[in-house]
Design a protein around this motif. Structure first.
Motif, mmCIF file in Angstrom:
data_model
loop_
_atom_site.group_PDB
_atom_site.id
_atom_site.type_symbol
_atom_site.label_atom_id
_atom_site.label_comp_id
_atom_site.label_asym_id
_atom_site.label_seq_id
_atom_site.Cartn_x
_atom_site.Cartn_y
_atom_site.Cartn_z
ATOM 1 N N ASP A 1 -1.224 7.055 -0.848
ATOM 2 C CA ASP A 1 -2.036 7.439 -1.087
ATOM 3 C C ASP A 1 -3.655 6.663 -1.193
ATOM 4 O O ASP A 1 -3.920 6.571 -1.237
ATOM 5 C CB ASP A 1 -1.948 8.214 -2.513
ATOM 6 N N GLY A 2 -2.846 5.665 -0.440
ATOM 7 C CA GLY A 2 -4.159 4.294 -1.059
ATOM 8 C C GLY A 2 -4.332 3.638 -2.015
ATOM 9 O O GLY A 2 -4.572 2.300 -1.971
ATOM 10 N N THR A 3 -3.149 3.690 -3.608
ATOM 11 C CA THR A 3 -3.036 2.973 -3.871
ATOM 12 C C THR A 3 -1.656 1.596 -3.887
ATOM 13 O O THR A 3 -1.973 1.030 -2.472
ATOM 14 C CB THR A 3 -2.233 3.680 -5.510
ATOM 15 N N VAL B 202 0.823 -1.326 -0.234
ATOM 16 C CA VAL B 202 0.006 0.003 0.119
ATOM 17 C C VAL B 202 1.090 0.846 -0.335
ATOM 18 O O VAL B 202 2.318 1.513 0.803
ATOM 19 C CB VAL B 202 -0.438 -0.144 1.491
#
Length: 134
Positions: A126-128, A123
């Motif tokens: 930015d959460g991607t 992960v």
């Protein structure tokens, strides 16, 4: 980091981290040896400990570490994955040499299993997410 049990003595051993711990795991290098304990520190140090708490090896990465996990890959090789501000690194448990490096900042690692294939979900801040087959 330590080994604790219900039987006396409750504390089998302790290893002072001396810096914030960013992850820990236990993995069997092979079927002949007991599991080794791996942990990483925020300052970029990675340690491999025996079940008796003795330090087997350590290395200092050239970048602060943010997350760590370890597993036996689909090939059977025991590996450590370390996410840093600059990259995701795969290290051999035996000797701590680098197997590969992928550019990018990673803040969390999760193990995934699908049949015989071992995967790690990595992960980014930015959460991607990226999935790596091991």
């Amino acid at each position: 980091v330590g080994l604790y049990g219900r039987a006396e003595p409750p504390v089998k051993w302790q290893h002072s981290t001396d810096a914030p711990c960013i992850g820990a795991a236990a993995v069997k290098v092979d079927d002949r040896r007991p599991a080794t304990i791996i942990y990483g520190r925020e300052d970029g140090y990675v340690f491999v400990l025996g079940t008796d708490g003795r330090e087997i090896s350590s290395t200092l990465l050239d970048d602060p570490a943010m997350c760590l996990t370890a597993l036996r890959a689909s090939s059977g090789q025991a590996v450590i994955l370390v996410g840093t501000r600059e990259s995701l690194r795969c290290l051999k448990v035996d000797g701590l040499s680098e197997i590969w490096r992928r550019a990018g900042c990673y803040v969390r690692l999760e193990l995934l299993s699908a049949g015989d294939t071992k995967r790690v979900l990595a992960v980014r801040p930015d959460g991607t997410m990226d999935v790596f087959n091991l």
